[in-house]
Design a protein around this motif. Structure first.
Motif, PDB file in Angstrom:
ATOM      1  N   GLY A  36      -7.104  -6.405  11.183  1.00  0.00           N
ATOM      2  CA  GLY A  36      -6.139  -7.492  11.161  1.00  0.00           C
ATOM      3  C   GLY A  36      -5.530  -7.739   9.794  1.00  0.00           C
ATOM      4  N   ARG A  37      -6.111  -7.148   8.750  1.00  0.00           N
ATOM      5  CA  ARG A  37      -5.575  -7.314   7.391  1.00  0.00           C
ATOM      6  C   ARG A  37      -5.032  -6.000   6.832  1.00  0.00           C
ATOM      7  N   PHE A  38      -5.676  -4.889   7.161  1.00  0.00           N
ATOM      8  CA  PHE A  38      -5.280  -3.579   6.649  1.00  0.00           C
ATOM      9  C   PHE A  38      -4.641  -2.766   7.768  1.00  0.00           C
ATOM     10  N   THR A  39      -3.674  -1.926   7.403  1.00  0.00           N
ATOM     11  CA  THR A  39      -3.042  -1.022   8.355  1.00  0.00           C
ATOM     12  C   THR A  39      -2.925   0.360   7.741  1.00  0.00           C
ATOM     13  N   ILE A  40      -3.475   1.352   8.428  1.00  0.00           N
ATOM     14  CA  ILE A  40      -3.342   2.742   7.988  1.00  0.00           C
ATOM     15  C   ILE A  40      -2.200   3.377   8.764  1.00  0.00           C
ATOM     16  N   SER A  41      -1.417   4.201   8.077  1.00  0.00           N
ATOM     17  CA  SER A  41      -0.317   4.905   8.723  1.00  0.00           C
ATOM     18  C   SER A  41      -0.108   6.222   8.001  1.00  0.00           C
ATOM     19  N   ARG A  42       0.672   7.097   8.605  1.00  0.00           N
ATOM     20  CA  ARG A  42       0.939   8.388   7.972  1.00  0.00           C
ATOM     21  C   ARG A  42       2.350   8.829   8.288  1.00  0.00           C
ATOM     22  N   ASP A  43       2.902   9.618   7.376  1.00  0.00           N
ATOM     23  CA  ASP A  43       4.213  10.237   7.548  1.00  0.00           C
ATOM     24  C   ASP A  43       4.014  11.727   7.351  1.00  0.00           C
ATOM     25  N   ASN A  44       3.947  12.463   8.442  1.00  0.00           N
ATOM     26  CA  ASN A  44       3.666  13.896   8.337  1.00  0.00           C
ATOM     27  C   ASN A  44       4.816  14.660   7.685  1.00  0.00           C
ATOM     28  N   ALA A  45       6.011  14.138   7.777  1.00  0.00           N
ATOM     29  CA  ALA A  45       7.144  14.788   7.121  1.00  0.00           C
ATOM     30  C   ALA A  45       7.052  14.683   5.604  1.00  0.00           C
ATOM     31  N   LYS A  46       6.378  13.642   5.124  1.00  0.00           N
ATOM     32  CA  LYS A  46       6.228  13.424   3.683  1.00  0.00           C
ATOM     33  C   LYS A  46       4.836  13.780   3.184  1.00  0.00           C
ATOM     34  N   ASN A  47       3.983  14.264   4.081  1.00  0.00           N
ATOM     35  CA  ASN A  47       2.602  14.617   3.709  1.00  0.00           C
ATOM     36  C   ASN A  47       1.896  13.460   3.009  1.00  0.00           C
ATOM     37  N   THR A  48       2.064  12.278   3.543  1.00  0.00           N
ATOM     38  CA  THR A  48       1.540  11.083   2.896  1.00  0.00           C
ATOM     39  C   THR A  48       0.863  10.168   3.915  1.00  0.00           C
ATOM     40  N   VAL A  49      -0.245   9.575   3.484  1.00  0.00           N
ATOM     41  CA  VAL A  49      -0.925   8.552   4.264  1.00  0.00           C
ATOM     42  C   VAL A  49      -0.917   7.267   3.449  1.00  0.00           C
ATOM     43  N   TYR A  50      -0.821   6.152   4.148  1.00  0.00           N
ATOM     44  CA  TYR A  50      -0.708   4.850   3.495  1.00  0.00           C
ATOM     45  C   TYR A  50      -1.813   3.920   3.955  1.00  0.00           C
ATOM     46  N   LEU A  51      -2.106   2.942   3.107  1.00  0.00           N
ATOM     47  CA  LEU A  51      -2.984   1.844   3.501  1.00  0.00           C
ATOM     48  C   LEU A  51      -2.316   0.554   3.032  1.00  0.00           C
ATOM     49  N   GLN A  52      -1.768  -0.185   3.979  1.00  0.00           N
ATOM     50  CA  GLN A  52      -1.184  -1.486   3.678  1.00  0.00           C
ATOM     51  C   GLN A  52      -2.285  -2.525   3.750  1.00  0.00           C
ATOM     52  N   MET A  53      -2.480  -3.232   2.651  1.00  0.00           N
ATOM     53  CA  MET A  53      -3.570  -4.210   2.556  1.00  0.00           C
ATOM     54  C   MET A  53      -2.972  -5.595   2.339  1.00  0.00           C
ATOM     55  N   ASN A  54      -3.168  -6.467   3.306  1.00  0.00           N
ATOM     56  CA  ASN A  54      -2.675  -7.841   3.232  1.00  0.00           C
ATOM     57  C   ASN A  54      -3.842  -8.811   3.182  1.00  0.00           C
ATOM     58  N   SER A  55      -3.553 -10.036   2.806  1.00  0.00           N
ATOM     59  CA  SER A  55      -4.579 -11.093   2.745  1.00  0.00           C
ATOM     60  C   SER A  55      -5.822 -10.608   2.004  1.00  0.00           C
ATOM     61  N   LEU A  56      -5.606 -10.016   0.858  1.00  0.00           N
ATOM     62  CA  LEU A  56      -6.717  -9.433   0.103  1.00  0.00           C
ATOM     63  C   LEU A  56      -7.698 -10.488  -0.366  1.00  0.00           C
ATOM     64  N   LYS A  57      -8.962 -10.099  -0.400  1.00  0.00           N
ATOM     65  CA  LYS A  57     -10.060 -10.969  -0.807  1.00  0.00           C
ATOM     66  C   LYS A  57     -10.770 -10.357  -2.017  1.00  0.00           C
ATOM     67  N   PRO A  58     -11.435 -11.157  -2.811  1.00  0.00           N
ATOM     68  CA  PRO A  58     -12.179 -10.593  -3.946  1.00  0.00           C
ATOM     69  C   PRO A  58     -13.183  -9.519  -3.522  1.00  0.00           C
ATOM     70  N   GLU A  59     -13.743  -9.647  -2.343  1.00  0.00           N
ATOM     71  CA  GLU A  59     -14.709  -8.638  -1.868  1.00  0.00           C
ATOM     72  C   GLU A  59     -14.059  -7.310  -1.502  1.00  0.00           C
ATOM     73  N   ASP A  60     -12.743  -7.238  -1.512  1.00  0.00           N
ATOM     74  CA  ASP A  60     -12.040  -5.970  -1.308  1.00  0.00           C
ATOM     75  C   ASP A  60     -11.946  -5.163  -2.614  1.00  0.00           C
ATOM     76  N   THR A  61     -12.360  -5.760  -3.712  1.00  0.00           N
ATOM     77  CA  THR A  61     -12.321  -5.071  -5.004  1.00  0.00           C
ATOM     78  C   THR A  61     -13.191  -3.822  -4.974  1.00  0.00           C
ATOM     79  N   ALA A  62     -12.593  -2.684  -5.309  1.00  0.00           N
ATOM     80  CA  ALA A  62     -13.302  -1.406  -5.259  1.00  0.00           C
ATOM     81  C   ALA A  62     -12.370  -0.301  -5.741  1.00  0.00           C
ATOM     82  N   VAL A  63     -12.949   0.876  -5.924  1.00  0.00           N
ATOM     83  CA  VAL A  63     -12.133   2.086  -6.059  1.00  0.00           C
ATOM     84  C   VAL A  63     -11.894   2.611  -4.652  1.00  0.00           C
ATOM     85  N   TYR A  64     -10.633   2.842  -4.332  1.00  0.00           N
ATOM     86  CA  TYR A  64     -10.262   3.319  -3.001  1.00  0.00           C
ATOM     87  C   TYR A  64      -9.961   4.811  -3.058  1.00  0.00           C
TER      88      TYR A  64
END
Length: 123
Positions: free
Chosen positions: A66-94
């Motif tokens: 409900g806060r994060f959304t993963i998506s991909r664009d195969n034409a661009k060889n790219t994957v995304y992670l949209q992160m909304n409503s971030l919390k301090p506990e989301d702090t990390a190396v991704y």
């Protein structure tokens, strides 16, 4: 071989948003399921999200649903992670990862890993 390069990390206040990107090169991008993992200081690396080769199936760690959304664009060889409503506990190396299936990724395994991007959420 698959090379993965993440970008988009940074410092954001709680409640804010960030979008991570992972650019892939090497072998055929659409041959792989893709995923995002994270590792906080003093903790083990954990699964965050995964997406199958076509983008038709996605999976999430319960705490980011409900806060994060993963998506991909195969034409661009790219994957995304949209992160909304971030919390301090989301702090990390991704980390971006490529694997043969979402089952493999959800089990915490991957064939290829990126170098990671730092996400810091301040309270």
């Amino acid at each position: 071989q698959v090379q993965l390069v993440e970008s988009g990390g940074g410092l954001v206040q709680a409640g804010g948003s960030l979008r991570l990107s992972c650019a892939a090169s090497g072998r055929t991008f659409s041959d792989y399921a893709m995923g995002w993992f994270r590792q906080a200081p003093g903790k083990e690396r954990e699964f965050v999200a995964a997406i199958n080769w076509s983008g038709g199936n996605t999976y999430y760690k319960n705490s980011v649903k409900g806060r994060f959304t993963i998506s991909r664009d195969n034409a661009k060889n790219t994957v995304y992670l949209q992160m909304n409503s971030l919390k301090p506990e989301d702090t990390a190396v991704y980390y971006c990862a490529a694997g043969s299936s979402t089952v493999i990724l959800r089990g915490g395994n991957a064939g290829y890993w990126g170098q990671g991007t730092q996400v810091t959420v301040s309270s």
